[in-house]
Design a protein around this motif. Structure first.
Motif, PDB file in Angstrom:
ATOM      1  N   ILE A   2       8.586  16.784  46.758  1.00 53.11           N
ATOM      2  CA  ILE A   2       7.427  16.092  48.020  1.00 53.11           C
ATOM      3  C   ILE A   2       7.563  16.358  49.274  1.00 53.11           C
ATOM      4  N   TRP A   3       8.631  16.560  49.888  1.00 48.04           N
ATOM      5  CA  TRP A   3       9.098  17.020  51.137  1.00 48.04           C
ATOM      6  C   TRP A   3       7.891  18.644  51.365  1.00 48.04           C
ATOM      7  N   GLU A   4       8.185  19.613  50.638  1.00 49.87           N
ATOM      8  CA  GLU A   4       7.752  20.841  50.663  1.00 49.87           C
ATOM      9  C   GLU A   4       5.899  20.797  49.858  1.00 49.87           C
ATOM     10  N   LEU A   5       5.359  19.452  49.727  1.00 56.11           N
ATOM     11  CA  LEU A   5       3.940  19.304  49.507  1.00 56.11           C
ATOM     12  C   LEU A   5       3.424  18.734  51.257  1.00 56.11           C
ATOM     13  N   PHE A   6       4.446  18.151  51.841  1.00 59.10           N
ATOM     14  CA  PHE A   6       3.619  17.559  52.642  1.00 59.10           C
ATOM     15  C   PHE A   6       4.187  18.808  53.845  1.00 59.10           C
ATOM     16  N   LEU A   7       5.372  19.832  54.108  1.00 59.98           N
ATOM     17  CA  LEU A   7       4.577  20.704  54.936  1.00 59.98           C
ATOM     18  C   LEU A   7       3.242  21.378  54.317  1.00 59.98           C
ATOM     19  N   VAL A   8       3.420  22.062  53.161  1.00 61.83           N
ATOM     20  CA  VAL A   8       2.098  23.055  52.883  1.00 61.83           C
ATOM     21  C   VAL A   8       0.970  22.096  53.634  1.00 61.83           C
ATOM     22  N   ALA A   9       0.950  20.823  53.048  1.00 57.10           N
ATOM     23  CA  ALA A   9      -0.171  20.146  53.632  1.00 57.10           C
ATOM     24  C   ALA A   9      -0.819  19.989  55.298  1.00 57.10           C
ATOM     25  N   ALA A  10       0.500  19.508  56.092  1.00 56.18           N
ATOM     26  CA  ALA A  10       0.605  20.143  56.738  1.00 56.18           C
ATOM     27  C   ALA A  10       0.212  21.149  57.895  1.00 56.18           C
ATOM     28  N   TYR A  11       1.015  22.356  57.391  1.00 58.96           N
ATOM     29  CA  TYR A  11      -0.006  23.551  57.960  1.00 58.96           C
ATOM     30  C   TYR A  11      -1.149  23.758  57.239  1.00 58.96           C
ATOM     31  N   ALA A  12      -1.618  23.517  56.013  1.00 57.19           N
ATOM     32  CA  ALA A  12      -2.800  24.190  55.931  1.00 57.19           C
ATOM     33  C   ALA A  12      -3.780  22.946  56.173  1.00 57.19           C
ATOM     34  N   SER A  13      -3.487  21.685  56.621  1.00 55.00           N
ATOM     35  CA  SER A  13      -4.839  21.481  57.166  1.00 55.00           C
ATOM     36  C   SER A  13      -4.872  21.530  59.070  1.00 55.00           C
ATOM     37  N   ILE A  14      -3.726  21.774  59.821  1.00 52.35           N
ATOM     38  CA  ILE A  14      -4.033  21.851  60.720  1.00 52.35           C
ATOM     39  C   ILE A  14      -5.109  23.463  60.996  1.00 52.35           C
ATOM     40  N   ALA A  15      -5.110  24.714  59.781  1.00 55.09           N
ATOM     41  CA  ALA A  15      -4.860  26.038  60.157  1.00 55.09           C
ATOM     42  C   ALA A  15      -6.778  25.871  59.598  1.00 55.09           C
ATOM     43  N   ILE A  16      -6.841  24.149  58.623  1.00 53.16           N
ATOM     44  CA  ILE A  16      -8.733  24.840  58.199  1.00 53.16           C
ATOM     45  C   ILE A  16      -9.288  23.620  59.627  1.00 53.16           C
ATOM     46  N   PHE A  17      -7.930  23.278  60.165  1.00 54.02           N
ATOM     47  CA  PHE A  17      -8.693  22.162  61.405  1.00 54.02           C
ATOM     48  C   PHE A  17      -9.593  23.293  62.531  1.00 54.02           C
ATOM     49  N   LEU A  18      -8.326  24.409  63.300  1.00 55.03           N
ATOM     50  CA  LEU A  18      -8.737  25.309  63.751  1.00 55.03           C
ATOM     51  C   LEU A  18     -10.058  26.227  63.428  1.00 55.03           C
ATOM     52  N   VAL A  19      -9.565  26.472  62.099  1.00 58.65           N
ATOM     53  CA  VAL A  19     -10.798  27.679  61.762  1.00 58.65           C
ATOM     54  C   VAL A  19     -12.314  26.881  61.589  1.00 58.65           C
TER      55      VAL A  19
ATOM     56  N   ARG B 239     -17.592  26.273  63.415  1.00 56.49           N
ATOM     57  CA  ARG B 239     -18.695  25.655  64.209  1.00 56.49           C
ATOM     58  C   ARG B 239     -19.454  25.932  65.415  1.00 56.49           C
ATOM     59  N   GLY B 240     -18.125  26.731  66.558  1.00 53.64           N
ATOM     60  CA  GLY B 240     -18.568  26.639  67.579  1.00 53.64           C
ATOM     61  C   GLY B 240     -19.317  28.243  67.783  1.00 53.64           C
ATOM     62  N   PRO B 241     -19.319  29.242  68.793  1.00 49.85           N
ATOM     63  CA  PRO B 241     -20.206  30.256  69.317  1.00 49.85           C
ATOM     64  C   PRO B 241     -19.958  31.284  68.401  1.00 49.85           C
ATOM     65  N   ILE B 242     -18.509  31.313  67.624  1.00 51.74           N
ATOM     66  CA  ILE B 242     -18.208  32.264  66.400  1.00 51.74           C
ATOM     67  C   ILE B 242     -18.595  32.211  65.948  1.00 51.74           C
ATOM     68  N   GLY B 243     -18.424  31.286  64.922  1.00 55.63           N
ATOM     69  CA  GLY B 243     -19.794  30.914  63.461  1.00 55.63           C
ATOM     70  C   GLY B 243     -20.920  31.393  63.835  1.00 55.63           C
ATOM     71  N   ARG B 244     -21.603  30.818  64.414  1.00 54.93           N
ATOM     72  CA  ARG B 244     -22.874  31.233  64.488  1.00 54.93           C
ATOM     73  C   ARG B 244     -22.858  32.661  64.782  1.00 54.93           C
ATOM     74  N   ALA B 245     -22.462  32.948  65.733  1.00 53.45           N
ATOM     75  CA  ALA B 245     -22.338  34.945  65.653  1.00 53.45           C
ATOM     76  C   ALA B 245     -22.059  35.136  64.254  1.00 53.45           C
ATOM     77  N   PHE B 246     -21.222  34.566  63.357  1.00 50.57           N
ATOM     78  CA  PHE B 246     -21.165  34.874  62.957  1.00 50.57           C
ATOM     79  C   PHE B 246     -22.590  35.390  61.183  1.00 50.57           C
ATOM     80  N   ILE B 247     -23.054  34.189  61.649  1.00 48.34           N
ATOM     81  CA  ILE B 247     -23.619  33.118  60.811  1.00 48.34           C
ATOM     82  C   ILE B 247     -25.216  34.599  60.870  1.00 48.34           C
TER      83      ILE B 247
END
Lengths: 380, 312
Positions: free
Chosen positions: A170-187, A192-200
């Motif tokens: 259970i603790w491992e699940l929480f750790l993984v979820a925490a790391y992943a959500s921070i990463a997804i949030f940043l990405v 959504r910013g200028p870099i994403g628009r430049a990608f497209i």
């Protein structure tokens, strides 16, 4: 995440924001319920899904934002897993650093693969990543030997979490979820910013993007490194519930399956990475329940699973023109198509239209030296 | 010295297979701009066709009742020829049915070739199982069939394979230079829109290109099967080397891709033979490293730079 989606507090966006908050709250509640009630096997599978979603998100960035092909995402995940285990075993780093080691390793390998291949037509990236995918298990077998490498350390839940001692999963699940959500949030913020628009922009109109001063080559390099980093992070996170790794873990088939799923489910949103990860993990489980022969779980190919993935790829290619099934739910303005009825006339007209666009492109390039153009992207 | 000679000789057979795959890949890529990742699997499938033609009824095969169609077992060379013809039909069919509807979108097209890759692999595994099977060589392969040169053994088999490959490439060159179909192919390669406007049937030419590529792949598979045996995953390694060799020709020049095939095979044998920590599996990795270095230093491969960049 919700805050960035809104623009200037119009009433629809407020509703949307509320929906997001409520939806997220329900999701978290369901996750907590599952984490504490389900069997350890399911919880571990869920951790894997969350970690792999990150790798899929990297693939979505590559295929759907940048229009590039990577056939070696599994190898990037494997590199991350390798780095994560070895930073703990060989350098005595705390176990919580494992995902970060994966992130760094994946980014580096991504950059190494991208630097030579991105100067060339797009096919080269596919070629090099495919080769990496094939070579990775062989390299790992040479480096780590035939036996699995096991983590020298374990994840112990702090007492404030109230997780019982033998419920580390259970603790491992929480750790993984925490790391992943921070990463997804940043990405997500990045995209959504200028870099994403430049990608497209660099995907759809590389010449125009360059004319606007977007460094297309460097942008793509950044994109591949980002995607590799996300995959590496995913590899590091996979090692949190699994704790061991060997050369059979990330074969080339995994890369190909991941590519197929990312193609099929990828839309222009990162959330479309989740169904890919779900199918990857739970399809073999589902097949196993129906007495299909599953030899290696989600890692290798089930005997008939090849048919399923082949059908998925071909259907994606035909029904959605390679854009992925999630794109069907997105609003798009279709281009007016030129469709004369006579076939021979069609081909000539199409040729003339092509010629016209080519001339238009040429006009746009008159000011530019042809050498500098052809050097960078001869084949966009 | 004799050891060096021996290793050079040993690399000939593998080199022929890599070269053939590389030529097939670069032919498809330069005419359509599509990297055909299924080229190796198509060759593997062709090898199984040759196997069916050569062995006739077999206890391992599920459709053994159908083998009356084929009749008695064919000699190996005839089986390979038959497989080449069937593969050419399959190649043309693939272009027409799978690739052409989506050829304007390279991402979808590569996805489709990958789908084909999976489909062929899964089909062969289901039909014939994963076990190793044997297709003899069309050339004499007994222990006496060799020349001893400078203390090294040069097998008739590998000489035969190499000569066949060179002859096929020569034929291909003649086809491209001397015939009308070849002229059309070259025209389409250099400017597709232009050739459309002067009345060349581009789609038919592309179909022809795919058929030729599939035929060359089938030949490679049939010939190398005498050396490495027939398995569903026989082509994985060959595909990587073939892609690397094709890269050496900038994915465009069949001649350089051909040379690249032998070069990579030579490199593979030498690295495996002389560098102690490189065993035969790991040579793949070193070839990959060489490939990355080549791309760093000379992105256009061995091609003259201007030529490589002028063609789009």
């Amino acid at each position: 995440m919700a805050a960035e989606m809104t623009n200037e507090g119009s009433s629809t966006s407020r509703v949307k924001r509320l929906a997001w908050v409520i939806g997220s709250a329900i999701f978290v509640a369901v996750c907590l319920r599952v984490a504490f009630a389900a069997t350890p096997k399911i919880v571990t599978d869920l951790s894997n899904v969350i970690a792999l979603s990150l790798a899929f998100a990297g693939l979505v960035v590559l295929t759907h934002y940048l229009g590039l092909l990577s056939l070696g995402q599994g190898a990037f995940v494997g590199v991350g897993a390798y780095a994560a285990l070895h930073i703990v075993n060989d350098f005595g780093a705390p176990v919580l650093w494992m995902p970060l080691a994966g992130l760094v390793a994946g980014t580096l390998v991504g950059a190494v693969v991208a630097i030579p291949s991105l100067r060339l037509p797009k096919a080269y990236l596919a070629l090099l990543t495919l080769s990496l995918g094939v070579a990775y298990p062989i390299i790992l077998k040479q480096v780590d030997g035939n036996l699995p490498v096991t983590l020298n350390g374990e994840f112990i839940a702090p007492s404030w979490t109230g997780i019982a001692e033998n419920d580390e999963h259970i603790w491992e699940l929480f750790l993984v979820a925490a790391y992943a959500s921070i990463a997804i949030f940043l990405v997500q913020g990045l995209l959504r910013g200028p870099i994403g628009r430049a990608f497209i922009a660099s995907r759809d109109q590389p010449e125009a993007a360059r004319a606007f001063g977007i460094p297309v080559y460097r942008l793509r390099l950044f994109g591949v490194a980002l995607s590799g980093g996300m995959a590496g992070l995913a590899g590091g996170l996979l090692m949190v519930p699994t704790n061991f790794n060997d050369y059979t873990h990330f074969p080339e088939e995994l890369s190909i399956k991941m590519f197929a799923l990312a193609m099929a489910f990828g839309g222009s949103r990162l959330i479309s990475a989740v169904p890919g990860a779900l199918v990857l993990i739970f399809l073999p489980v589902w097949l196993l329940d129906r007495n299909w022969v599953v030899e290696y779980g989600w890692i290798g190919f089930v005997k008939s699973e090849g048919f399923i993935y082949a059908a998925l790829l071909l259907l994606t290619a035909y029904l959605t023109k390679g854009r992925g099934f999630m794109s069907l739910f997105e609003t798009r303005t279709p281009k007016p198509a030129l469709k004369p009825t006579n076939r021979r006339v069609t081909s000539v007209v199409r040729g003339l239209v092509d010629l016209d666009t080519q001339l238009g492109e040429l006009e746009g390039l008159v000011a530019k030296q042809s050498a500098s153009r052809s050097r960078e992207e001869a084949n966009d | 010295m004799s050891l060096f000679l021996q290793r050079t000789f040993d690399s000939l057979a593998n080199g022929s297979a890599y070269a053939a795959l590389a030529v097939a890949i670069s032919m498809v890529f330069r005419s359509t701009g599509i990297l055909n990742l299924a080229q190796g699997q198509l060759a593997m499938f062709s090898t199984y066709i040759a196997l069916v033609l050569a062995t006739g009824p077999s206890p391992y095969m599920k459709f053994s009742s159908n083998t009356d169609l084929i009749g008695a077992a064919w000699p190996v060379w005839a089986a390979i020829l038959g497989a080449i013809v069937i593969s050419m039909v399959i190649g043309a069919f693939t272009e027409r049915v799978i690739i052409r509807p989506i050829s304007d979108n390279p991402v979808a097209a590569v996805g489709a070739t990958l789908g084909l890759y999976l489909l062929l692999g899964a089909f062969v595994r289901k039909q014939w199982g994963g076990r190793t099977m044997f297709l003899g060589s069309p050339f004499p392969q007994t222990a006496e069939d060799r020349w001893d040169i400078g203390g090294a053994r040069l097998w008739h088999d590998s000489v035969g394979i190499t000569l066949t490959m060179i002859a096929v490439l020569g034929l291909l060159a003649v086809l491209q230079r001397r015939t009308k179909a070849g002229l059309a192919f070259r025209a389409v390669t250099s400017n597709r829109t232009g050739s459309l406007l002067v009345g060349i049937r581009v789609s038919r030419v592309l179909m022809f290109g795919w058929a030729l590529a599939a035929g060359i792949g089938a030949l490679a598979g049939g010939l190398i099967a005498g050396e490495i045996n027939v398995r569903p995953d026989m082509m994985g390694r060959l595909l990587v080397f073939g892609l690397a060799a094709a890269t050496l020709g900038g994915l465009r020049s069949p001649v350089l891709a051909f040379v690249g095939g032998y070069l990579f095979a030579f490199l593979e044998t030498m690295l495996g033979g002389y560098v102690s920590f490189v065993d035969s599996q790991v040579t793949l990795v070193w070839a990959l490293l060489v490939l990355i270095i080549v791309l760093f230093v000379r992105p256009s491969g061995l091609m003259p730079r201007t030529e490589a960049w002028q063609q789009k």
